[in-house]
Motif scaffolding. Structure first.
Motif, short mmCIF file in Angstrom:
data_model
loop_
_atom_site.label_atom_id
_atom_site.label_comp_id
_atom_site.label_asym_id
_atom_site.label_seq_id
_atom_site.Cartn_x
_atom_site.Cartn_y
_atom_site.Cartn_z
N GLU A 56 52.80 30.95 8.29
CA GLU A 56 52.93 30.75 9.54
C GLU A 56 52.97 29.31 10.16
O GLU A 56 52.48 28.48 9.52
N SER A 57 53.43 28.98 11.26
CA SER A 57 53.83 27.87 11.76
C SER A 57 52.51 27.35 12.77
O SER A 57 52.06 28.43 13.45
N PRO A 58 52.34 26.25 12.82
CA PRO A 58 51.64 25.70 13.96
C PRO A 58 51.86 25.98 15.35
O PRO A 58 51.03 26.30 16.19
N GLU A 64 57.16 37.42 7.91
CA GLU A 64 56.37 38.59 7.57
C GLU A 64 57.13 39.19 6.44
O GLU A 64 58.45 39.39 6.37
N LEU A 65 56.40 39.47 5.36
CA LEU A 65 57.18 39.83 3.82
C LEU A 65 56.63 41.41 3.96
O LEU A 65 55.67 41.89 3.89
N TRP A 66 57.65 42.34 3.80
CA TRP A 66 57.59 43.81 3.83
C TRP A 66 57.85 44.35 2.29
O TRP A 66 58.75 44.13 1.71
N ASP A 67 56.66 44.97 1.75
CA ASP A 67 56.88 45.68 0.74
C ASP A 67 57.18 47.08 0.96
O ASP A 67 56.42 47.59 1.46
N THR A 68 58.43 47.61 0.25
CA THR A 68 58.71 49.06 0.57
C THR A 68 58.88 49.73 -0.38
O THR A 68 58.87 49.47 -1.66
N TRP A 221 55.77 26.06 5.27
CA TRP A 221 55.59 26.34 3.83
C TRP A 221 55.76 25.30 3.10
O TRP A 221 55.17 24.97 2.05
N GLU A 222 56.68 24.33 3.32
CA GLU A 222 56.91 22.98 2.48
C GLU A 222 55.90 22.13 2.45
O GLU A 222 55.26 21.76 1.32
N ALA A 223 55.12 22.03 3.59
CA ALA A 223 53.93 21.17 3.70
C ALA A 223 52.73 21.83 2.87
O ALA A 223 52.14 21.01 2.24
N ARG A 224 52.65 23.20 2.89
CA ARG A 224 51.64 23.66 2.10
C ARG A 224 51.97 23.71 0.71
O ARG A 224 51.09 23.34 -0.17
#
Length: 491
Positions: A56-58, A64-68, A221-224
């Motif tokens: 999630e961005s500021p 969203e990742l969907w597992d199917t 994501w890169e910052a995290r």
């Protein structure tokens, strides 16, 4: 004023799709950093599509990742998709198949998820089988083509990390088979740098209007991920600074006791009887080694937690340890001559005695006492450089500290590559080629490392920033050597 569409927050959907039992849920756990769904070694475990926030961005964007559910009869699926919009086809999909052929109905739910939720499809193929044996592949690629969404093909179940040439051979074989680019990304053994490559591939596949939101998500994501990397180097710097400044005092009579101990070692190396009682030197060695072992366990536990994993370190993380100690104390040339003559002839026996004489800790932690292959004059100069020492004490030698730094980088690689999909963290054997890469990196940056060790008479808190900078530089070099195609992420 309404912000431009590119600046408005957006949700980007990624749908994990594959043949059944290829490892979608396992990979989803690794990418998300938390346990979701159910993992069993059987077909059609996942029966409904499940969405989870991957980033999630500021600004309010959401990845969203969907597992199917997995594919079953792909040929039949392709025919059913060609009936899209037909009421009879809809009835069969939503009612008949649900009760008469549940796995096929679940697979249709996966396709509906792709149509309704996915901006990009992540299609997994199984590296543990030959591309020529994947008979289902053509039909599944046909289904994905009919769906009309961008597809990124991921090569899963690669096994332990391999040298780049071997991994490239696998990737190339699968890429030739599927007729499109293939990205290696194993659910069990992947690094955050490789996840960055996945995001690069997704960004390239997205329509132009979705890329601004995705770029904000990628920055988040890169910052995290870089934050976890830097916090890991902080932890390792703290451990190494504590080891470098650790001292174990020796009693005033320690020199005589050490000469007696060395004489006993010489006798044992010649097959003569000797007193087996531990003296002050052995006790000091054991105390230093025990503190290093405790620090290693605790530090590894913190690394595990930093990487979003469960589990605790055990004694097996102590497999790579130092075998050398250095004695700090005032030495004159005459006394050094006694030591030099003894050490030259008894070095091998002394080492063998210490490695087999019970001075060990869990998981191979060796409380060694190897003095070093120095002549009399060299030994005296080595000790006399350390002036201002009122009493003798035992400390880790520079070669031992180099070995601890080597082990710290290896330990980081092991934790950073451990996918959450494997379950609780546990120590595993690292790939042999990692050891060579770490040795090369330590050698390239040895001068800066030794400049830090030269300050080990300072408090640990003063030494830690220099070690942190060395670890950041060395680990950056190490990751870039393992993943040169993704080196830009590390700058």
């Amino acid at each position: 004023m309404t912000p431009p569409a590119s600046a408005a927050p957006a949700t980007i959907g990624l749908s994990l799709v594959s043949h059944t039992n290829v490892g979608k849920t396992t990979l989803a756990r690794t990418l998300l950093g938390r346990d979701i769904g159910e993992v069993r070694d059987e077909a059609h475990v996942t029966q409904e599509a499940e969405g989870h926030a991957m980033a999630e961005s500021p600004e309010g964007d959401r990845l969203e990742l969907w597992d199917t559910p997995g594919f079953g009869d792909s040929v039949r699926l392709a025919r059913r998709l060609e009936q899209a919009g037909n009421p009879i086809g809809w009835f069969l999909a939503e009612v008949w198949d649900r009760f008469r052929h549940r796995p096929f109905w679940s697979a249709q739910r996966a396709m509906r998820n792709v149509l309704e939720r996915a901006d990009v499809v992540l299609y997994l193929v199984n590296a543990s089988e030959s591309p020529a044996d994947a008979g289902y592949l053509d039909a599944e690629l046909k289904v994905l083509q009919l769906l009309g969404k961008p597809v990124v093909v991921l090569l899963n179940q690669l096994g332990p990390p391999q040298p780049r040439a071997q991994e490239e051979a696998q990737r190339s074989a699968w890429q030739q088979r599927v007729g499109r680019p293939v990205l290696p990304l194993d659910a069990f053994a992947r690094c955050w740098v490789q996840e960055g490559a996945l995001l690069d591939a997704v960004a390239a596949a997205l329509p132009e209007g979705r890329r601004a939101a995705f770029e904000r998500l990628r920055r988040a994501w890169e910052a995290r991920s870089c934050g976890v990397w830097q916090a890991s180097m902080d932890e390792l710097a703290h451990r190494l600074a504590q080891a470098a400044t650790d001292r174990e005092p020796l009693p005033a009579a320690g020199w005589g006791g050490r000469l007696k101990s060395l004489g006993s070692a010489v006798g044992r190396s010649l097959g003569l009887a000797a007193d087996t009682q531990d003296g002050p030197q052995q006790q000091a060695m054991s105390a230093l080694a025990q503190r290093a072992a405790d620090a290693l366990r605790q530090s590894t536990d913190r690394l595990i937690a930093l990487h979003g994993l469960d589990g605790r370190a055990t004694d097996t993380v102590l497999a790579r340890v130092a075998e050398q100690f250095a004695l700090r104390g005032p030495v004159d040339e005459g006394r050094a001559a006694l030591w030099g003559g003894a050490v030259t002839g008894a070095l091998a026996g002394l080492k063998a005695d210490l490695l087999s004489g019970g001075l060990t800790l869990g998981g191979g932690m060796l409380a060694g006492g190897l003095i070093g292959a120095l002549g009399a004059a060299g030994l005296a100069r080595g000790f006399n450089l350390m002036r201002g020492v009122d009493s003798a004490s035992l400390a880790w030698s520079e070669p031992a500290l180099d070995e601890l730094a080597h082990g710290a980088l290896l330990g980081y690689l092991t934790v950073a590559h451990y996918g959450r999909g494997r379950g609780d963290w546990q120590a595993t054997e690292h790939p042999v080629f990692w050891n060579d890469r770490v040795a090369e990196v330590v050698a390239r940056h040895r001068e800066a490392l030794h400049a830090a060790w030269a300050r080990r008479d300072e408090p640990a808190s003063a030494l830690q920033p220099a070690l942190r900078q060395w670890l950041l530089t060395a680990s950056q070099d190490l990751l870039a050597s393992l993943y040169p195609q993704h080196a830009a992420l590390l700058r």
